[in-house]
Design an enzyme around this catalytic site. Structure first.
Site, PDB file in Angstrom:
ATOM      1  N   GLY A  49       0.774  -1.239   0.000  1.00  0.00           N
ATOM      2  CA  GLY A  49       0.000   0.000   0.000  1.00  0.00           C
ATOM      3  C   GLY A  49       0.801   1.282   0.000  1.00  0.00           C
ATOM      4  O   GLY A  49       0.271   2.342   0.349  1.00  0.00           O
ATOM      5  N   ARG A  89      10.587  -0.426   5.134  1.00  0.00           N
ATOM      6  CA  ARG A  89      11.163   0.916   5.112  1.00  0.00           C
ATOM      7  C   ARG A  89      10.409   1.915   4.244  1.00  0.00           C
ATOM      8  O   ARG A  89      10.636   3.126   4.365  1.00  0.00           O
ATOM      9  CB  ARG A  89      12.617   0.840   4.626  1.00  0.00           C
ATOM     10  N   LYS A 285       5.152   4.680  11.480  1.00  0.00           N
ATOM     11  CA  LYS A 285       6.183   3.649  11.546  1.00  0.00           C
ATOM     12  C   LYS A 285       5.921   2.593  10.474  1.00  0.00           C
ATOM     13  O   LYS A 285       4.809   2.458   9.976  1.00  0.00           O
ATOM     14  CB  LYS A 285       6.180   2.968  12.919  1.00  0.00           C
ATOM     15  N   GLY A 286       6.958   1.812  10.175  1.00  0.00           N
ATOM     16  CA  GLY A 286       6.780   0.674   9.288  1.00  0.00           C
ATOM     17  C   GLY A 286       6.074  -0.456  10.013  1.00  0.00           C
ATOM     18  O   GLY A 286       6.352  -0.724  11.178  1.00  0.00           O
ATOM     19  N   GLY A 288       5.096  -3.619   8.140  1.00  0.00           N
ATOM     20  CA  GLY A 288       5.005  -4.811   7.297  1.00  0.00           C
ATOM     21  C   GLY A 288       5.478  -6.075   7.990  1.00  0.00           C
ATOM     22  O   GLY A 288       4.691  -6.922   8.415  1.00  0.00           O
ATOM     23  N   GLU A 289       6.790  -6.223   8.106  1.00  0.00           N
ATOM     24  CA  GLU A 289       7.349  -7.440   8.692  1.00  0.00           C
ATOM     25  C   GLU A 289       6.996  -7.644  10.176  1.00  0.00           C
ATOM     26  O   GLU A 289       6.816  -8.789  10.600  1.00  0.00           O
ATOM     27  CB  GLU A 289       8.865  -7.450   8.504  1.00  0.00           C
TER      28      GLU A 289
END
Length: 331
Positions: A49, A89, A285-286, A288-289
């Site tokens: 996204g 990132r 903030k990121g 995903g992982e």
């Protein structure tokens, strides 16, 4: 017989390349002749996204509708480096690059509009793609009107930025650094499971998640990341196992290598914690992982809570559960 169990896990995840590696993203923003705002970035959207995020960021900073934003993505003839879509990132790095490019463009809008209105920029307001002269609100220019006037002078109305934060190499002896990663995401999950002691099958029923996402630029996207990442974690915990013998994978297809389907998706109950304490755009903030990491330990803890057996290897398959229950009964 089905036994119920509940488990919890808390994780932290440092995102960005980290460990002193240079890490940056570049973006440009300009107005097009068909009255759109063109965002140019090499960031690759692989379903997480980032294009939605940079569209919202550009619309917010420039005070235009999201429908006005057009993104050129990953065209090597037209874009500069945005780094890889990895290390969780892109929201921080490309999001900041786009935000700063829009702010750079916004400053130029104020400058050139001040010349057109023969005013100081505090007398101007930007709203809905227009520059409004506050002393006389009937006097206004659209961004695209201003673009044409600027170009008539032989100049260009364009914003550009590179987000390139400092990174810190760890000490070679201790492995410590002032800041190993640019920022950290935190998440806690509580998982409810049912373990069938006859078949060994584990059903994940409910997942409760509290995610420190800094600022949820798009809450639905963040919730989607939680759900998708957790399902991947369920696969890692319960079914995904590569069987190798003599260097050859014995289950190289989807018949033998099992992954979760829609029938394995649990009920999700998610809370987004917005501390806005990160360096990302608007404090984001990121995510995903990090959303993959807590599911496996939480499920292992829930299984232990249900049947009193602790597992130390993944996946926790029905065969392993039945074997462990038999050994427990034999003891």
């Amino acid at each position: 017989m089905k036994k119920k169990g509940r488990g919890m896990a808390t994780i932290m995840f440092g995102y960005g390349y980290g460990e002193g590696f240079p890490d940056f993203s570049h973006a440009t923003v300009e107005f097009t002749d068909d009255e759109k705002v063109l965002v140019v970035t090499a960031a690759a959207d692989v379903g997480q996204g980032v294009l939605t995020v940079v569209t919202q960021i550009a619309a917010e900073v420039l005070s235009v509708e999201v429908e006005k934003i057009k993104v050129i993505q990953g065209d090597t003839h037209k874009t500069m480096n945005a780094g890889s879509t990895s290390a969780t990132r892109q929201t921080t790095f490309t999001g900041n690059a786009v935000k700063q490019a829009c702010e750079n463009l916004k400053g130029k809008i104020y400058h050139y509009a001040s010349l057109e209105f023969n005013s100081n920029y505090p007398e101007l307001t930007l709203k809905d793609g227009k520059i409004i002269y506050n002393p006389n609100s009937e006097k206004s220019l659209t961004y695209w009107d201003l673009k044409r006037k600027v170009e008539e002078k032989g100049e260009i109305l364009k914003g550009e930025s590179t987000f390139f934060p400092p990174t810190y190499s760890p000490d070679l002896i201790s492995g410590q650094a002032d800041k190993v990663y640019v920022a950290y995401t935190f998440m806690t999950q509580i998982v409810d499971v049912e373990v069938d002691t006859i078949t060994g099958k584990v059903d994940v029923k409910d997942v409760y998640t509290a995610l420190d996402c800094g600022k949820a630029i798009n809450p639905k996207n963040v919730e989607g990341q939680i759900e998708g990442g957790t399902v991947q974690g369920i696969g890692m915990a319960l079914m995904e196992e590569q069987v190798i013998k003599n260097g050859i994978t014995l289950n190289p297809n989807m018949t033998g290598y099992l992954v979760p389907t829609s029938m394995d998706v649990p009920n999700f109950h998610s809370v987004l914690i917005e501390n806005e304490d990160a360096i990302g755009p608007f404090g984001a903030k990121g995510v995903g992982e990090p959303t993959i990491m807590a599911a496996s330990p939480a499920i292992a803890n829930a299984i232990y809570d249900a049947i009193g057996v602790r597992f130390y290897e993944l996946p926790i398959t029905p065969e392993k559960i039945l074997k462990a229950l038999k050994e427990k009964d034999d003891d």
